[in-house]
Design a protein around this motif. Structure first.
Motif, PDB file in Angstrom:
ATOM      1  N   ALA B 157       0.934  -1.227   0.084  1.00 13.49           N
ATOM      2  CA  ALA B 157       0.000  -0.158  -0.035  1.00 13.49           C
ATOM      3  C   ALA B 157       0.776   1.189  -0.076  1.00 13.49           C
ATOM      4  O   ALA B 157       1.884   1.340   0.777  1.00 13.49           O
ATOM      5  CB  ALA B 157      -0.964  -0.008   1.289  1.00 13.49           C
ATOM      6  N   ARG B 158       0.411   2.195  -0.673  1.00 14.37           N
ATOM      7  CA  ARG B 158       1.053   3.524  -0.781  1.00 14.37           C
ATOM      8  C   ARG B 158       0.111   4.629  -0.588  1.00 14.37           C
ATOM      9  O   ARG B 158      -1.175   4.308  -0.949  1.00 14.37           O
ATOM     10  CB  ARG B 158       1.657   3.702  -2.156  1.00 14.37           C
ATOM     11  N   ALA B 159       0.426   5.765  -0.035  1.00 12.73           N
ATOM     12  CA  ALA B 159      -0.259   6.829   0.101  1.00 12.73           C
ATOM     13  C   ALA B 159      -0.865   7.570  -1.017  1.00 12.73           C
ATOM     14  O   ALA B 159       0.039   7.684  -1.925  1.00 12.73           O
ATOM     15  CB  ALA B 159       0.230   7.977   1.189  1.00 12.73           C
ATOM     16  N   ARG B 160      -2.047   7.679  -1.440  1.00 14.13           N
ATOM     17  CA  ARG B 160      -2.468   8.255  -2.780  1.00 14.13           C
ATOM     18  C   ARG B 160      -3.308   9.377  -2.415  1.00 14.13           C
ATOM     19  O   ARG B 160      -4.204   9.623  -3.453  1.00 14.13           O
ATOM     20  CB  ARG B 160      -3.328   7.003  -3.518  1.00 14.13           C
ATOM     21  N   GLY B 161      -3.436   9.923  -1.358  1.00 17.40           N
ATOM     22  CA  GLY B 161      -4.354  11.145  -1.251  1.00 17.40           C
ATOM     23  C   GLY B 161      -4.705  11.112   0.347  1.00 17.40           C
ATOM     24  O   GLY B 161      -4.102  10.377   1.069  1.00 17.40           O
ATOM     25  N   TRP B 162      -5.667  11.977   0.421  1.00 15.84           N
ATOM     26  CA  TRP B 162      -6.201  12.337   1.754  1.00 15.84           C
ATOM     27  C   TRP B 162      -7.727  12.263   1.950  1.00 15.84           C
ATOM     28  O   TRP B 162      -8.321  12.337   1.150  1.00 15.84           O
ATOM     29  CB  TRP B 162      -5.817  13.719   2.347  1.00 15.84           C
ATOM     30  N   VAL B 163      -8.331  11.747   3.236  1.00 18.11           N
ATOM     31  CA  VAL B 163      -9.617  11.614   3.245  1.00 18.11           C
ATOM     32  C   VAL B 163      -9.985  12.502   4.469  1.00 18.11           C
ATOM     33  O   VAL B 163      -9.470  12.644   5.565  1.00 18.11           O
ATOM     34  CB  VAL B 163     -10.178  10.134   3.609  1.00 18.11           C
ATOM     35  N   CYS B 164     -11.327  12.949   4.377  1.00 17.84           N
ATOM     36  CA  CYS B 164     -12.126  13.670   5.618  1.00 17.84           C
ATOM     37  C   CYS B 164     -12.228  12.807   6.673  1.00 17.84           C
ATOM     38  O   CYS B 164     -12.491  11.497   6.421  1.00 17.84           O
ATOM     39  CB  CYS B 164     -13.107  14.257   4.868  1.00 17.84           C
ATOM     40  N   ARG B 165     -12.768  13.264   7.644  1.00 18.79           N
ATOM     41  CA  ARG B 165     -13.305  12.517   8.861  1.00 18.79           C
ATOM     42  C   ARG B 165     -14.489  11.441   8.392  1.00 18.79           C
ATOM     43  O   ARG B 165     -14.784  10.479   9.046  1.00 18.79           O
ATOM     44  CB  ARG B 165     -13.554  13.184  10.045  1.00 18.79           C
ATOM     45  N   CYS B 166     -15.181  12.067   7.507  1.00 18.30           N
ATOM     46  CA  CYS B 166     -16.576  11.606   6.865  1.00 18.30           C
ATOM     47  C   CYS B 166     -16.518  10.446   6.113  1.00 18.30           C
ATOM     48  O   CYS B 166     -17.278   9.812   5.587  1.00 18.30           O
ATOM     49  CB  CYS B 166     -17.611  12.877   6.433  1.00 18.30           C
ATOM     50  N   GLY B 167     -15.022  10.471   5.490  1.00 17.21           N
ATOM     51  CA  GLY B 167     -14.679   9.453   4.611  1.00 17.21           C
ATOM     52  C   GLY B 167     -14.570   9.813   3.055  1.00 17.21           C
ATOM     53  O   GLY B 167     -13.749   9.316   2.490  1.00 17.21           O
TER      54      GLY B 167
END
Lengths: 197, 197, 197
Positions: B157-167
């Motif tokens: 797995a690689r980091a491909r972005g960011w997500v909000c607390r809501c998903g």
């Protein structure tokens, strides 16, 4: 007057099950489910409320068929395939997810076309359609729609060839192929496989 | 005076379960387990002796939560996630493994932070921490620590972005992002996401 | 006069089970199965008719051991490993698959050698042999034969090193290695690992 078999260790809460279907030990099929004729659902499987399964479907052991997953006639679901129905899953019990789970707008459908096969442990990201008679290899991760008759491999899954309705690999020569096993004939037409009989 | 629900087909050997929690068919929760309030544990799951699960956790079907796995408040564990707790597993019944399993020095911990989500069939190699509100995609194989709010994809797995607390996915512009769905605001500060409210 | 343990929630339909073996909750072991001595079969596992399991084998939770899979002495099968036994699976209930399932010519064997380990959620494509004491990492997809003592990673799995009989990684210097943990010695001879004692 449907005649089907439910193993004594299974928990089946629907009676909408077709003749000839067998449901094995430690399965849980919820109420509100419809299962077609002549299906087989292996041990330790779970079928969620609202699911409808067509005729002649084989579901191997340990599967979870979630609401939103449609299995067309003659589909093969290998051992413990991973279906999904939420692209951004959160624990709905957290205040921070807000109203996301108040209705079913989060629910994404998956359609598995007639005669397609999903290999052991393959992952099917929701929102995609698996074309008829496609074959997803064991361990492949499907992230987009799959063409009919396509053979899909890897993570993410890529099309790596074509397969016959009987399951064997097809080799096209000048746009034509005949299956060496069952004799079915196909044409490759603009990147799509056409079944000739 | 805790009020929780255990399905009649489940086997639950602990009474340390919080109010509002539900445990479904064919689950096995061992003695010595603690489960928080308002959790949901799907069919065919197993929780090993010594595990402690926080409040508001959603565990989908077919999971095994081993000793050494810590699930913080509001975690989402998708269908049949693969936790591990031994980096060099052998059958302890073989003479050739010697005294390795005489004590618990082989046991590696996994920590899943508050509000994080682990997608269907993802693999979490022991010894790693999943940051709060991170999202591991279905089928991803996590081999190192995961930053808070990170979206992880692939094997490894690689980091491909960011997500909000809501998903939902976040898009940063000059170090700032506002979730288009729930309105939460974030700052990207030296490669780390900071929640602003 | 074999003495073994079957959990009251398990379904075990064979009596050919060796002394000291334990079979846990919600397992289904079919008739016609043979299990050796001193084995452990975790919750929610399934062992199909015709399977023979050797002594000292550890099978973690949620496994399906299909006909055609051979587990030699001291094998470790991690949580929910994916075995297969059909390279071109179709629902045998479809007319279009023809006579493919009329006999067992479709059945492909898998051999897991003495002392080998298969990590959590690894996928083992049928028709392959896992060499003795090999280690398949969690989430790896094995598509060809695996050499003895090899460490396999990724999808598809590649050899990324060597491991000791005790499980720890080996580091060869001029063709020789001694395990830093258990003291076993090995020689690397024409690409193959030889155990020296």
């Amino acid at each position: 007057m449907s005649e089907y078999y439910v193993h004594p260790k299974a928990l089946v809460e629907t009676e909408r099950i077709g003749a000839g279907t067998r449901i094995w030990a430690f399965c849980h099929v919820m109420s509100g489910v419809t299962v077609g004729r002549n299906c087989n659902i292996g041990d330790h499987s779970f079928v969620e409320e609202g699911v409808s399964i067509a005729d002649n479907v084989t579901i191997k052991n340990g599967n979870c068929i979630w609401k939103g997953v449609q299995l067309k006639e003659g589909v093969f679901v290998g051992p413990r395939v991973f279906f999904t129905n939420d692209l951004y899953p959160r624990s709905g019990r957290m205040a921070s997810v807000g109203p996301r789970y108040d209705d079913e707008s989060w629910l994404e459908a998956t359609v598995v076309g007639r005669g397609a096969s999903l290999g052991a442990g393959s992952v099917i990201i929701a929102g995609n359609t698996i074309g008829e008679y496609a074959m997803v290899a064991a361990g492949a991760v499907v992230t987009h729609d799959v063409a009919p008759y396509a053979l899909m491999l890897g993570n993410p899954a890529r099309a790596r060839g074509w397969v016959c309705r009987c399951g064997l690999k097809l080799f096209f020569d000048e746009g034509s192929a005949m299956c060496g096993t069952c004799g079915s004939r196909y044409r490759l037409d603009g990147g799509s496989v056409v079944y000739l009989g």
